[in-house]
Design an enzyme around this catalytic site. Structure first.
Site, mmCIF file in Angstrom:
data_model
loop_
_atom_site.group_PDB
_atom_site.id
_atom_site.type_symbol
_atom_site.label_atom_id
_atom_site.label_comp_id
_atom_site.label_asym_id
_atom_site.label_seq_id
_atom_site.Cartn_x
_atom_site.Cartn_y
_atom_site.Cartn_z
ATOM 1 N N ARG A 299 -5.782 2.455 43.305
ATOM 2 C CA ARG A 299 -6.675 1.285 43.330
ATOM 3 C C ARG A 299 -6.330 0.429 44.545
ATOM 4 N NH1 ARG A 299 -6.422 -4.199 40.514
ATOM 5 N NH2 ARG A 299 -8.540 -4.965 40.696
ATOM 6 N N HIS B 288 -11.131 -8.715 46.300
ATOM 7 C CA HIS B 288 -9.824 -9.140 45.802
ATOM 8 C C HIS B 288 -9.405 -10.358 46.629
ATOM 9 C CE1 HIS B 288 -6.181 -7.564 43.374
ATOM 10 N NE2 HIS B 288 -5.869 -8.791 43.774
ATOM 11 N N GLU C 14 -10.422 -10.389 38.942
ATOM 12 C CA GLU C 14 -10.000 -11.646 38.337
ATOM 13 C C GLU C 14 -10.805 -12.870 38.779
ATOM 14 O OE1 GLU C 14 -5.771 -12.204 38.698
ATOM 15 O OE2 GLU C 14 -5.310 -10.354 37.627
ATOM 16 N N ASN D 180 -6.781 -6.603 33.694
ATOM 17 C CA ASN D 180 -5.473 -6.908 34.271
ATOM 18 C C ASN D 180 -4.708 -7.690 33.222
ATOM 19 O OD1 ASN D 180 -6.322 -5.781 36.637
ATOM 20 N ND2 ASN D 180 -6.134 -7.645 37.874
ATOM 21 N N TYR E 21 -0.707 -9.287 32.197
ATOM 22 C CA TYR E 21 0.706 -9.502 32.507
ATOM 23 C C TYR E 21 1.478 -10.135 31.358
ATOM 24 C CZ TYR E 21 -0.286 -8.143 37.263
ATOM 25 O OH TYR E 21 -0.646 -7.407 38.360
ATOM 26 N N GLU F 101 -4.323 -3.451 36.256
ATOM 27 C CA GLU F 101 -3.053 -3.997 36.759
ATOM 28 C C GLU F 101 -2.157 -4.338 35.586
ATOM 29 O OE1 GLU F 101 -3.123 -7.479 39.324
ATOM 30 O OE2 GLU F 101 -4.774 -6.640 40.473
HETATM 31 C C1 FCB Z 1 -2.740 -10.549 39.795
HETATM 32 C C2 FCB Z 1 -3.407 -10.230 41.109
HETATM 33 C C3 FCB Z 1 -2.587 -9.344 42.021
HETATM 34 C C4 FCB Z 1 -1.131 -9.746 41.997
HETATM 35 C C5 FCB Z 1 -0.631 -9.806 40.569
HETATM 36 C C6 FCB Z 1 0.839 -10.133 40.446
HETATM 37 O O1 FCB Z 1 -3.262 -11.731 39.293
HETATM 38 O O2 FCB Z 1 -4.653 -9.618 40.891
HETATM 39 O O3 FCB Z 1 -3.139 -9.411 43.307
HETATM 40 O O4 FCB Z 1 -0.966 -10.942 42.646
HETATM 41 O O5 FCB Z 1 -1.364 -10.761 39.855
#
Ligand code: FCB
Length: 452
Positions: free
Chosen positions: A82, A126, A171, A297, A299, A354
């Site tokens: 990607r 992006h 995002e 995405n 985290y 992500e």
């Molecule tokens: C996401 C972004 C990516 C990177 C990660 C850690 O929000 O899409 O570009 O910065 O966080």
């Protein structure tokens, strides 16, 4: 005895293993081959905006080293890569004048990936808006969405015969709120009104780009990447639960509802009513153009309590494990969000586009990088994806963020997310321990699938 099944056995045949990156974070070559200025070039050049004055001018120099990096991808064994296309590399002023040398770069990259047996998974936006469009008002202006549709058509025409999967945006919450609401990201503007207008035009840009790509790239599959966070109330109190629901509305549902249902969520729209931009008659229908997959995405989760006026306030969970961004390590949140998007929105397919972690990587005496914390992070989150598949969620692929350490936006080069360490002074690449772990997982998963 350890009875936990090998995570490789949780993934069906055909599951796509990948790694993710973004143009501004890795390419460098900011002034080469006719590339135009982006809002991130301008932001980086503005004193005080990016940590230590770091810029993406060189970054990982992927523009020149992509062949070396594709060799690393082969070693890793990924099925898909990607990456994003830099809009100002292709259209230096954002519209009209095409820079063929910019398009040539992506042509070469896509061909080299295909030659290596790696599927290109391309993102159109992006966060690197051409500065010339920002000078005309940027995302708060409707014209930017129209320019994006023309850009999508152009890129689709050129690469659509070889790029099997497109995501329009990465995002939109971050692009609109960090860029236009809070001023933390480029272009550094602040205000609820510009943030909401930017968000609406980003969504409209997505809808228009889906139409453009269906024309120019008819055989490809098209989706959008949204960053999703489970919002957990800090307590069972009605006030905390309401605050968590409000946070979910502005962060998650604000983007999911328009894309899948063609309407903003009512509770959140009521709160924002006084600051909303003009929404033209058919905007919502266009935003809800059918897509082939949702990119997620993810985290961390967020724990929320009600502030004095009932507003959502983020709470740090005492004693919890955190990665170096300060984000809680909570793998169950990924399974939860995947099950929830299936239940509430029923996407045809989902890719985790992500997921990853940053830690202060240090080179050991042998020159290697023993990043055991990242390896554990990935193991926990990838298991959560496997469990979501077991729950029946149509997750078709997983992309680790990131292939390489890279330019982490306003935090510059201080935050390393890569499976591969980049020694910035020399640009040498050194695979970390987590690279070997991910490589072995992919190989086992391919073997299990082949035997099935
Ligand atoms: C996401 C972004 C990516 C990177 C990660 C850690 O929000 O899409 O570009 O910065 O966080």
């Amino acid at each position: 005895m350890n009875r936990t099944p090998d995570i490789a056995s949780l993934f069906p045949s055909g599951f796509v293993w990948g790694a993710a990156t973004a143009a501004y974070q890795i390419e460098g070559a900011a002034n080469e081959d006719g590339r135009g200025e982006s809002i991130w070039d301008r932001f980086c050049a503005t004193p005080g905006k990016v940590r230590a004055g770091d810029t993406g001018e060189v970054a990982c120099d992927f523009f020149h080293r992509y062949r070396e990096d594709i060799a690393l991808m082969r070693e890793l064994g990924i099925d898909a890569f990607r990456f994003s296309i830099s809009w100002p590399r292709v259209l230096p002023e954002g519209r009209d004048r095409v820079n063929d040398r910019g398009l040539d770069f992506y042509d070469r990259l896509v061909d080299a990936l295909l030659e290596a047996g790696i599927a290109p998974f391309a993102t159109l936006y992006h966060w690197d808006l051409p500065q010339a469009l920002e000078d005309k008002g940027g995302w708060p202006e409707r014209a930017t969405a129209e320019a994006f549709a023309a850009y999508a058509e152009l890129v689709g025409d050129r690469l659509g015969d070889r790029v099997g999967s497109w995501t329009t945006l990465n995002e939109p919450w971050v692009a609109s709120w960090l860029g236009y609401g809070l001023g933390i990201h480029a272009p550094g503007r602040e205000g609820v009104r510009p943030a909401l207008a930017a968000g609406h035009h980003l969504l409209l840009a997505h809808g228009l780009a889906v139409e453009a790509l269906r024309r120019s790239s008819p055989r490809s599959r098209i989706g959008i990447t949204i960053d999703l966070y489970p919002m957990h109330p800090a307590s069972g109190s009605a006030a905390d639960r309401e605050a968590a629901r409000a946070a979910d509305g502005s962060r998650n549902r604000w983007f999911l509802d328009p894309v899948f249902r063609g309407a903003y969520p009512e509770d959140t729209a009521e709160r924002f009513a006084a600051e909303l931009p003009v929404i033209a008659d058919d905007d919502m229908t266009r935003i809800a153009a059918p897509i082939d997959f949702l990119g997620v995405n993810h985290y961390s989760r967020t724990v929320i309590r009600a502030g004095e006026k009932g507003e959502p306030v983020e709470v740090c969970v005492p004693g919890a494990d955190h990665q170096d961004m300060g984000w809680e390590v909570y793998p169950a949140g990924l399974r939860e969000i995947l099950v929830r998007v299936r239940d509430d929105y029923g996407p045809a397919a989902v890719y985790v586009t992500e997921n990853g972690a940053t830690y202060a990587d240090v080179r050991g005496h042998d020159g290697g990088i023993p990043d055991i914390e990242r390896q554990r992070f990935l193991e926990g989150y990838i298991r959560a994806v496997g469990e979501a598949i077991g729950d029946g969620v149509p997750v078709r692929g997983y992309f680790a963020w990131s292939l390489l350490d890279n330019f982490e936006w306003a935090l510059g080069y201080q935050r390393r997310f890569g499976l591969v360490y980049v020694d910035y002074p020399t640009l040498e690449r050194i695979p970390k321990q987590s690279f070997g772990w991910y490589r072995d997982l992919i190989a086992r998963s391919h073997r299990v699938a082949a035997a099935a």
